[in-house]
Design an enzyme around this catalytic site. Sequence first.
Site, PDB file in Angstrom:
ATOM      1  N   HIS A 144       0.809  -1.215   0.000  1.00 17.57           N
ATOM      2  CA  HIS A 144       0.000   0.000   0.000  1.00 17.57           C
ATOM      3  C   HIS A 144       0.842   1.265   0.000  1.00 17.57           C
ATOM      4  CE1 HIS A 144       0.183  -0.576   4.541  1.00 17.57           C
ATOM      5  NE2 HIS A 144       0.384   0.725   4.467  1.00 17.57           N
ATOM      6  N   SER A 266       4.598   1.661   8.338  1.00 15.92           N
ATOM      7  CA  SER A 266       4.281   0.629   7.347  1.00 15.92           C
ATOM      8  C   SER A 266       5.461   0.438   6.411  1.00 15.92           C
ATOM      9  CB  SER A 266       3.061   1.031   6.525  1.00 15.92           C
ATOM     10  OG  SER A 266       1.879   0.748   7.200  1.00 15.92           O
TER      11      SER A 266
END
Length: 310
Positions: A144, A266
Site C-alpha cells: 500500500h 508501514s
Amino acid sequence: MLSALCLAAALTAVQTTTAAAAPALDPNTPISDDGRIGSQIQQIQQIDQIPTGRRLTTAGSAGTGNPADAKGVRPVTGTGPRVVAPDEFSTESIIAPDQRTQVTNTTTYPARANVYFTYRKPNGSTSWCTGWMYAANAVATAGHCVYSGGTGGAWNTNFTVYPGRNGSSSPYGSCGVSTAFSVTGWTQSASAEYDYAALKLTCTVGNTTGWYGLRWTTGSFNGTAVSSAGYPQDKASATQWFTSSTVSATYTRQLAYHLDTVGGQSGSAVYTSGCTTFCALAVHAYGYGDHNRGTRITEAAYNNFDNWKL
C-alpha cells in the site's frame, strides 16, 4: 435462418464459457509500474542465472559505511518535500506501554539500512512510508506504499528514498526509483495477505548502508524474538524509532506481534538475528488494536524479492 441463429447462440455460449474458464492469476504474480506482469518480470531471473532452488535464506550485509562506495546517490539540500499524513489502510497500534526508543545515530547498522521514502499519491499529495534495503539497489516495503490497492487503484509516483534518514539529516543522500513492483493479490484484490512491494533504485547505496537478509519457512515463528524500526507520524518528522517483541501468532501469509507501531512505520522490516547479519521475516503493514501484523515472507514472496532486485 433458425439453424444460423442456433449456431450463433452456440458460439456465443462457447465464447462465454471459455472466457469464464480463464484461470485467475496467482495472487503472488508480480507486476510492475511499467506494465510488465508475470513471466515478463520473471524472465529477469533466467537472464541473471539466479539459482531457483528452495533456498531458505539470503545473506544480509552490514555494508562498508563509506558513502564513496555508493554509486548514483544524490546530495540532499534542505529537508525535502512537504509531506502529509502517511498512507495507511488500517490503524496501527501501540501495545501499552509504548516501548519505542529513538535511534539517535542512524549511521550504524542496521539503522542505516532502514529508509524513509516519499512519493506522490494519485491525488497529487505527497506522503511517506518506511522501507528497508535488501540488496545494494533494492528496497522492500508494503504494497500500500506503492499502489493504492484493488481494481481501479493506481501506482504512486515520484519516489525519493532517503537511507538512514534522521530528521533533517540525510547522511547517505537520496536515491531515485526506476521501477516499483508489487503483486496482483494486492493491486487487483487489495488483500492484506499480499501487501508487499519493492522499489528498484537508481543507485547502489546498499553497498554503503548494508541490507537485511531474507528468510522464509513453512514452520511457525511463534515466540521468535523480533525487532522493527521505522518512521512514525507521531514523532518528530523523519526520525527513526526502534521497537522489539516476539511473534505471537503465525499465519500462512502473515505474522502477528506486539511491536509498537503507528502510521508511517508501514513497510518496515520485522527482523530477527541470522542471515549473517539480520533476517527479515515479514513486512510490517497493519494493526488490530491488541496486536500488529506484517506480510510474511513466504517462498513465493522470497522469490519475487529475489527477482525484483535485479
